[in-house]
Scaffold this active site. Structure first.
Site, PDB file in Angstrom:
ATOM      1  N   SER A 103       3.977   3.161  -2.397  1.00 28.86           N
ATOM      2  CA  SER A 103       4.003   2.365  -1.163  1.00 28.86           C
ATOM      3  C   SER A 103       4.757   1.076  -1.427  1.00 28.86           C
ATOM      4  O   SER A 103       4.341   0.267  -2.273  1.00 28.86           O
ATOM      5  CB  SER A 103       2.583   2.033  -0.705  1.00 28.86           C
ATOM      6  N   HIS A 129       6.877   5.726   0.530  1.00 29.32           N
ATOM      7  CA  HIS A 129       5.868   5.545   1.580  1.00 29.32           C
ATOM      8  C   HIS A 129       6.032   4.153   2.198  1.00 29.32           C
ATOM      9  O   HIS A 129       5.993   3.133   1.509  1.00 29.32           O
ATOM     10  CB  HIS A 129       4.489   5.697   0.953  1.00 29.32           C
ATOM     11  N   ASP A 145       4.547   1.528   4.920  1.00 27.37           N
ATOM     12  CA  ASP A 145       3.343   1.179   5.677  1.00 27.37           C
ATOM     13  C   ASP A 145       3.678   0.248   6.832  1.00 27.37           C
ATOM     14  O   ASP A 145       4.015  -0.921   6.621  1.00 27.37           O
ATOM     15  CB  ASP A 145       2.331   0.503   4.745  1.00 27.37           C
ATOM     16  N   MET A 171       2.419  -1.823   9.969  1.00 29.91           N
ATOM     17  CA  MET A 171       1.170  -2.427  10.466  1.00 29.91           C
ATOM     18  C   MET A 171       1.480  -3.389  11.607  1.00 29.91           C
ATOM     19  O   MET A 171       2.512  -4.064  11.589  1.00 29.91           O
ATOM     20  CB  MET A 171       0.488  -3.189   9.338  1.00 29.91           C
ATOM     21  N   HIS A 187       4.183   5.646   7.609  1.00 26.13           N
ATOM     22  CA  HIS A 187       2.760   5.637   7.967  1.00 26.13           C
ATOM     23  C   HIS A 187       2.538   4.563   9.020  1.00 26.13           C
ATOM     24  O   HIS A 187       2.549   3.369   8.716  1.00 26.13           O
ATOM     25  CB  HIS A 187       1.957   5.353   6.680  1.00 26.13           C
ATOM     26  N   MET A 231       0.421   2.440  11.268  1.00 26.90           N
ATOM     27  CA  MET A 231      -0.924   1.905  11.530  1.00 26.90           C
ATOM     28  C   MET A 231      -0.791   0.956  12.717  1.00 26.90           C
ATOM     29  O   MET A 231      -0.870  -0.271  12.576  1.00 26.90           O
ATOM     30  CB  MET A 231      -1.447   1.191  10.269  1.00 26.90           C
ATOM     31  N   MET A 268      -7.357   8.693   4.391  1.00 29.43           N
ATOM     32  CA  MET A 268      -7.400   7.307   3.905  1.00 29.43           C
ATOM     33  C   MET A 268      -8.618   7.130   2.999  1.00 29.43           C
ATOM     34  O   MET A 268      -9.742   7.464   3.379  1.00 29.43           O
ATOM     35  CB  MET A 268      -7.523   6.319   5.075  1.00 29.43           C
ATOM     36  N   GLY A 300      -4.209  -2.721  -2.762  1.00 28.52           N
ATOM     37  CA  GLY A 300      -5.074  -3.264  -3.803  1.00 28.52           C
ATOM     38  C   GLY A 300      -6.565  -3.184  -3.540  1.00 28.52           C
ATOM     39  O   GLY A 300      -7.343  -3.887  -4.187  1.00 28.52           O
ATOM     40  N   ASP A 356      -4.291   8.101   0.430  1.00 30.80           N
ATOM     41  CA  ASP A 356      -3.726   6.748   0.483  1.00 30.80           C
ATOM     42  C   ASP A 356      -4.846   5.732   0.342  1.00 30.80           C
ATOM     43  O   ASP A 356      -5.756   5.680   1.179  1.00 30.80           O
ATOM     44  CB  ASP A 356      -2.993   6.575   1.817  1.00 30.80           C
ATOM     45  N   SER A 398      -0.346  -0.601  -5.602  1.00 25.10           N
ATOM     46  CA  SER A 398      -0.559  -1.447  -6.780  1.00 25.10           C
ATOM     47  C   SER A 398      -0.474  -0.682  -8.089  1.00 25.10           C
ATOM     48  O   SER A 398       0.070  -1.198  -9.072  1.00 25.10           O
ATOM     49  CB  SER A 398      -1.879  -2.210  -6.662  1.00 25.10           C
TER      50      SER A 398
END
Ligand code: DX5
Ligand code: ZN
Length: 230
Positions: free
Chosen positions: A12, A37, A39, A41, A70, A72, A141, A149, A177, A200
């Site tokens: 990610s 990946h 993310d 948001m 992905h 969100m 998830m 993290g 994930d 992370s």
């Protein structure tokens, strides 16, 4: 892309250096990443903000493997076309993001990209029971989405095992994930997962200048997961 259940590592880029995405993407791919990946948001569905379609379009030319986006965000339907045009190979939407996941998945496939559906840790599997013929991947998830993290939530292992049974012979990937490490990867791989997102655990200790650390981190997760796969 042909379907198989071998372990795929999807770093990610939420954990990458935000001033240097092009080189970071090249570094993780050179070091063995199978997918990239991304993310997305919105500060509404999740309490954090990241990448709009122009940012994803800017990543596109750097990604030689497979760009896994992905989302969100809620609502999601008004933005599917923009993320598809930005160059996503797969778009994953959350079942909790709206009342019409079936329509959302149809809309993703109508854009000619692969479709994923994601479940938050508190969401039961039966919410996607009637969507199985519309998806190329289910994302389980194992943290509450929003941040990298966080600690792995163990109920995702049992959920993955049940999902693997539900999928049967269908060519549907199971992605995990959140909190994936060499310690947690074997648990979900044994339960049936094949695509492991890690932020992370891939980027820690490394950098574009020390990219070999990314390689060591990717290999450690892959080795632990592959050994546990049935
Ligand atoms: C969480 C994101 C994840 C996150 C994973 O909302 O969807 O992709 O970056 O980060 P780690 O691997 O650090 O838990
Ligand atoms: Zn993610």
């Amino acid at each position: 892309m042909t379907f198989d259940r071998s372990i795929k590592i999807a770093p990610s880029i939420l954990s990458a250096d935000f001033a240097n995405f092009g080189q970071e993407i090249r570094a993780i791919e050179d070091q063995g990443a199978d997918w990239v990946h991304v993310d997305v948001m919105d500060g509404h569905f999740v309490p954090n903000l990241t990448f709009g379609p122009p940012a994803v379009a800017a990543f596109r030319p750097h990604v030689k493997t497979f760009m896994d986006v992905h989302l969100m965000i809620a609502p999601v339907d008004p933005y599917i076309e923009a993320y598809a045009k930005a160059g996503a190979d797969m778009i994953t939407a959350h079942v909790e993001a709206g009342p019409h996941i079936h329509r959302t998945l149809q809309a993703i496939r109508a854009q000619g990209v692969k479709a994923g559906v994601s479940l938050n840790p508190g969401t039961p599997l039966d919410s996607i029971e009637y969507c199985m013929d519309l998806v190329d991947m289910v994302l389980v998830m194992t943290v509450n989405p929003g941040f990298g993290g966080q600690k792995f939530i163990h109920s995702g292992v049992e959920k993955t095992r049940k999902l693997r049974q539900m999928i049967g012979d269908r060519p549907i990937h199971i992605q995990i994930d959140g909190g994936v490490t060499p310690e947690t990867a074997p648990l979900v791989a044994a339960a049936g997962a094949d695509v492991l997102v890690a932020g992370s655990a891939v980027f820690k200790g490394g950098s574009v200048a020390k990219a070999d650390v990314y390689g060591e981190n990717i290999r450690a997760i892959r080795a632990a997961a592959t050994a546990a796969q049935k």
